[in-house]
Design a protein around this motif. Structure first.
Motif, PDB file in Angstrom:
ATOM      1  N   SER A  25       0.802  -0.975  -0.061  1.00 37.77           N
ATOM      2  CA  SER A  25       0.312   0.073  -0.430  1.00 37.77           C
ATOM      3  C   SER A  25       0.697   0.953  -0.319  1.00 37.77           C
ATOM      4  N   ALA A  77       0.543   3.055   3.149  1.00 35.05           N
ATOM      5  CA  ALA A  77      -0.737   3.819   3.788  1.00 35.05           C
ATOM      6  C   ALA A  77      -0.808   2.831   4.803  1.00 35.05           C
ATOM      7  N   SER A  89      -5.836  13.135   9.216  1.00 32.77           N
ATOM      8  CA  SER A  89      -6.898  11.621   8.841  1.00 32.77           C
ATOM      9  C   SER A  89      -7.073  11.794   7.403  1.00 32.77           C
ATOM     10  N   ALA A  90      -7.939  10.949   6.732  1.00 32.18           N
ATOM     11  CA  ALA A  90      -8.021  10.011   5.032  1.00 32.18           C
ATOM     12  C   ALA A  90      -9.023  11.091   5.081  1.00 32.18           C
ATOM     13  N   ARG A  92       1.708   8.373   6.225  1.00 26.47           N
ATOM     14  CA  ARG A  92       2.300   9.771   5.423  1.00 26.47           C
ATOM     15  C   ARG A  92       2.278  11.269   5.619  1.00 26.47           C
ATOM     16  N   THR A  93       1.133  11.928   6.037  1.00 22.41           N
ATOM     17  CA  THR A  93       0.865  13.467   5.978  1.00 22.41           C
ATOM     18  C   THR A  93       0.405  12.915   7.668  1.00 22.41           C
ATOM     19  N   VAL A 134      -6.877   5.433   3.530  1.00 21.99           N
ATOM     20  CA  VAL A 134      -6.064   6.092   3.537  1.00 21.99           C
ATOM     21  C   VAL A 134      -5.789   6.818   2.157  1.00 21.99           C
ATOM     22  N   LEU A 135      -5.961   5.724   1.366  1.00 20.67           N
ATOM     23  CA  LEU A 135      -5.237   5.858   0.067  1.00 20.67           C
ATOM     24  C   LEU A 135      -6.587   6.484  -0.789  1.00 20.67           C
ATOM     25  N   ASP A 185      -2.832   9.296   7.632  1.00 24.54           N
ATOM     26  CA  ASP A 185      -2.308   8.823   6.827  1.00 24.54           C
ATOM     27  C   ASP A 185      -1.359   9.609   7.668  1.00 24.54           C
TER      28      ASP A 185
END
Length: 333
Positions: free
Chosen positions: A117, A120, A273-274, A269-270, A299-300, A267
């Motif tokens: 993923s 993610a 929240s998604a 990576r950030t 998330v994606l 998420d």
């Protein structure tokens, strides 16, 4: 694992075990000598329901009891809510020697989902979740600086395994198996029932479930996917499952804000929240995989999430956006 009712968007249709610890015998089908035995028990912070179809009531009860005991044993290893678990020890120390096979296996499986993923899904998300939950106590969100700083602790590649020893590459790292551990334990419970000779079973924990075999002769197990918004009780889709798992993730399960824009599905990576999806239901060969993929797809987002699902054999997804639009993979249902 998670608290009661945080993953109950999947509703079983028809008779299911009642809450609490109680035995319930199904009515014998006039066309079949089989009996249905169910038990419910609180495990992993949710209600676990086991339903077994068999010929002998006593043997079925014994098998269900053994299954629940095994699931409780796994919880004692894998739950960060239990202070003496191996997972809690790992989080406290930053390392763990002679880790148990279930913990090693689950971390390995988690990292594989992280790889597929593109990060993610990440079990090292726990420091960020803890940050949001701490600020939630004061009805506030963490600052951008706090999120950015804490995010430096999140990277599944910083979990190092050497034989049976686990080490974190950075101090103050920690992991949570909430997004996959329940599925893993449901799979393990199903395996125990199979070993006991029961292949027509339903094992469900807070909405994550495995439907094995059939509920009755030529009658598959049936579940419904409920709307992620409380104002709508409508069942959006009905599924007939045979030797298949299902799991759901949703923004409403642990919201940090009243408008559900900020919630526990962060998420990695950030650090935020998604933003796009309200709920994701995934069917897959195992509950562990369905569990992890439901989080990853949330998330994606819809496009990248479905791209991931389409690359995997025997996996399908049903997505509901924040605007209540439904998107599903071609083979769902």
């Amino acid at each position: 694992m998670k608290q009661v009712s945080r993953r109950q968007v999947i509703k079983m249709i028809g008779a299911s075990a009642a809450a609490g610890v109680a035995w319930k015998l199904g009515i014998r089908n006039q066309q079949s000598p089989l009996v249905e035995v169910s038990e419910s028990r609180v495990l992993m912070g949710t209600v676990v329901n086991l339903t077994v179809i068999g010929e002998d009531e006593g043997v079925a009860k014994t098998a269900v009891s053994a299954t629940l005991n095994h699931m409780a044993h796994l919880e004692s290893i894998l739950s960060h809510h239990q202070p003496t678990s191996q997972l809690s020890t790992l989080n406290q120390q930053g390392y763990l020697n002679n880790a148990s096979d279930p913990l090693l296996d689950l971390i390995d499986q988690s990292q594989q989902i992280s790889d597929m993923s593109n990060g993610a899904f990440d079990i090292t998300i726990k420091p960020l979740v803890d940050l949001y939950q701490e600020h939630q106590k004061n009805d506030e969100l963490p600052s951008e600086t706090a999120v950015s700083t804490t995010k430096q602790l999140v990277n599944y590649k910083n979990i190092h395994i050497n034989g049976k020893n686990i080490t974190f590459a950075k101090p103050e790292m920690s992991i949570t198996l909430d997004g996959i551990g329940k599925g893993y334990i449901v799979d393990a419970g199903t395996a125990v029932l199979h070993e006991q000779g029961f292949h027509n079973v339903m094992v469900e924990a807070g909405g994550d479930l495995m439907a094995s075999g059939e509920k009755d002769m030529n009658q598959p197990w049936q579940i419904g996917v409920q709307s992620p918004r409380p104002q709508s009780e409508a069942i959006l889709a009905k599924l007939s499952l045979h030797n298949q798992a299902a799991a759901t993730s949703g923004d409403y399960m642990q919201p940090f804000t009243a408008d559900l824009s900020q919630h526990h599905i962060l998420d990695p990576r950030t650090g935020y929240s998604a933003p796009n999806l309200a709920s994701v239901t995934v069917t897959a060969p195992s509950v562990m995989l369905a569990d992890g993929l439901a989080t990853a797809v949330t998330v994606l987002g819809s496009q990248a999430g479905l791209n991931l699902i389409n690359r995997l054999p025997h996996a399908e997804a049903y997505l509901v956006t924040k605007t209540s639009k439904v998107i599903s993979s071609a083979g769902f249902g």
